[in-house]
Design an enzyme around this catalytic site. Structure first.
Site, PDB file in Angstrom:
ATOM      1  N   GLU A 173       3.898   0.160  -0.650  1.00 42.74           N
ATOM      2  CA  GLU A 173       4.340  -1.206   0.088  1.00 42.74           C
ATOM      3  C   GLU A 173       3.126  -1.987   0.354  1.00 42.74           C
ATOM      4  OE1 GLU A 173       6.474  -0.346   3.738  1.00 42.74           O
ATOM      5  OE2 GLU A 173       5.095   1.098   4.221  1.00 42.74           O
ATOM      6  N   CYS A 174       2.930  -3.259   0.108  1.00 44.30           N
ATOM      7  CA  CYS A 174       2.010  -4.559   0.366  1.00 44.30           C
ATOM      8  C   CYS A 174       0.868  -3.642  -0.023  1.00 44.30           C
ATOM      9  CB  CYS A 174       1.841  -4.597   2.011  1.00 44.30           C
ATOM     10  SG  CYS A 174       1.424  -6.155   2.316  1.00 44.30           S
ATOM     11  N   GLY A 175      -0.403  -3.348   1.021  1.00 43.05           N
ATOM     12  CA  GLY A 175      -1.628  -2.758   0.623  1.00 43.05           C
ATOM     13  C   GLY A 175      -1.446  -1.801  -0.574  1.00 43.05           C
ATOM     14  N   GLY A 209       6.071  -2.864  -3.898  1.00 45.65           N
ATOM     15  CA  GLY A 209       6.167  -4.339  -3.626  1.00 45.65           C
ATOM     16  C   GLY A 209       5.721  -4.740  -2.219  1.00 45.65           C
TER      17      GLY A 209
END
Length: 494
Positions: A366-368, A464
């Site tokens: 997720e994200c990073g 994502g």
């Protein structure tokens, strides 16, 4: 005989403010440190999805701080009930649970109060102390306080602390502020320039990056003892609670993972089995990236994974050479952009993760973590640094916040988290973007009709920008752990 027991919520108080930037985190840390030095047992919580403030709470108390997010835990009564369960569990037996609000007290989804600090106070019947910025204010501050307390009849606001004001000014206006607002004054806090926390694009710098944090906390605690009415704050957190009791029903020995989810995950699991070992094949091992670059995790998400039967193995994509032996991989958010060169230079780790994903290792990023899986990170001067390469394209930093806020994700296909059509509450907050953010899920912004495609799904990989909270729906965690268990080869050493 019922498997449920009743557990009252602990003595508790929530610190809120009219807006962000009022100094809540600094004041909460000062109070936590001061109360800790008095020998009190404490628990800390954060309203909303923020990762960074709980890191400061954790450094003070040397125990985890927990997020109580009434969107990510489930909208409506579902989330309220889960917030009460978590507050009861993590606050059991403490002298005081300290909750820190997010943004302005009434600020929630869209233009309403859903998932606001006010909603959390209402859901848990928690008394509220408002922190207001006293710079340049006189009697007008009473109007602000009165408005905060009377905006809703059940505001739960019980008192106030005036921040960034000289003690002599506070003493001069205290009676006028109390009479004008109808609230009890609980002290003041002067400006302390040598005790401020720096900020950057995602908010405050993390607690681990402040070399002299202990010295700062000690100064803040000393000031709290001088200028805050500590006894009145403790009384506020205790007496109102006793007049507004809440009793939570919870399963003996369990958090809040439904038995149906656990049975689907592993029918033979015993959640209180202390005999788990790294060689026990019943318990799949999920590697969790945790270092300076990847540090954004909800503690309860990790607990839910454990309850679903996973053994968590922490490692560092920055400092370790290879991925540890594991049956699943969790790459959380953080600041990979600040360590882009070091992550790129750690070739053996990148290759190790890439090989594992080619072999269909179950992975949630997720994200990073999603950023790190790209082929390249493009720097501000246009250089392309090689990253893992499991996700096509490149990621790069932007000059403004991208796709900020709560979203509901709808799965367009079967994935690691369950079948097509499932809906997942999530949150986005990032100053980066990707040449391909994925298209397997559809995100709808809370309080809006706006939608956009997101999430990359490739076999056992789900990646994502959205952040998830596994306590919001343990089904997702159960599917993840089940996939890791299937991936593990029985009888084969990891």
């Amino acid at each position: 005989m019922s498997v449920f027991q009743t557990t009252p919520l602990p003595p508790r108080v929530l610190f809120a403010a009219p807006s962000s930037g009022s100094g809540k985190t600094t004041l909460v840390c000062a109070l936590l440190q001061a109360l800790k030095e008095r020998g009190l047992s404490l628990a800390a919580f954060k309203s909303g999805p923020d990762y960074i403030d709980p890191m400061f709470h954790r450094r003070v108390l040397e125990t985890p701080s927990y997020n109580l997010d009434l969107f990510l835990l489930g909208r409506g009564e579902k989330g309220a009930a889960r917030a009460r369960q978590l507050l009861a569990k993590h606050g059991e037996g403490v002298d005081l649970a300290v909750l820190e609000g997010a943004m302005g007290y009434y600020d929630g989804v869209g233009t309403g109060h859903e998932a606001s600090a006010y909603d959390l106070a209402a859901a848990t019947a928690t008394p509220v102390i408002v922190v207001v910025d006293g710079r340049g204010a006189g009697l007008s501050l009473a109007a602000v306080l009165k408005g905060m307390a009377s905006f809703y009849p059940d505001s739960h606001v019980a008192g106030f602390i005036v921040n960034r004001v000289k003690p002599m000014v506070y003493a001069h206006f205290k009676k006028a502020w109390e009479e004008g607002s109808g609230l009890k004054a609980l002290g003041c806090f002067p400006e302390m320039p040598d005790c401020t926390f720096s900020s950057r694009h995602l908010g405050l710098v993390t607690a681990g990056e402040i070399a002299d944090l202990r010295e700062i906390m000690q100064k803040l605690a000393d000031q709290a003892e001088k200028s805050l009415d500590m006894e009145a704050i403790l009384e506020c957190g205790g007496t109102i609670v006793h007049r507004r009791p809440f009793v939570v029903r919870r399963r003996e020995g369990h958090l809040m993972v439904p038995q149906s989810s656990i049975k689907r995950c592993a029918a033979s699991l015993s959640h209180n089995d202390e005999r788990r070992t790294m060689n026990d094949e019943r318990f799949p091992h999920i590697a969790v990236a945790r270092d300076e670059a990847f540090c954004f995790y909800y503690e309860d998400s990790l607990d839910v994974l454990r309850q679903c039967g996973a053994e968590l193995v922490f490692f560092s994509p920055l400092h370790d050479k290879v991925l540890p032996p594991c049956d699943g991989l969790y790459l959380g958010g953080g600041y990979p952009e600040l360590y882009a060169g070091a992550l790129s230079d750690n070739v053996s780790m990148r290759q190790s993760i890439a090989r594992a994903l080619v072999q269909n290792l179950p992975c949630f990023a997720e994200c990073g973590g999603f950023m790190y899986l790209h082929e390249y990170f493009r720097t501000a001067d246009g250089r392309r640094l090689p990253w893992v390469g499991a996700v096509h394209g490149e990621t790069f930093m932007t000059k403004s916040l991208r796709r900020f806020g709560y979203v509901t994700l709808t799965a367009g296909t079967d994935s690691l988290f369950g079948p097509a059509g499932i809906q997942i509450e999530a949150h986005e907050f990032h100053y980066s973007d990707s040449t391909d953010s994925g298209s397997t899920f559809t995100a709808q912004k809370a309080g809006s009709a706006r939608t956009w495609p997101c999430m990359v799904v490739q076999g056992n990989l789900v990646a994502g920008y959205p952040h998830l909270h596994f306590a919001g729906n343990p089904e997702w965690a159960a599917h993840f752990v089940q996939a890791a268990r299937r991936h593990a080869a029985p009888g084969v050493s990891r």
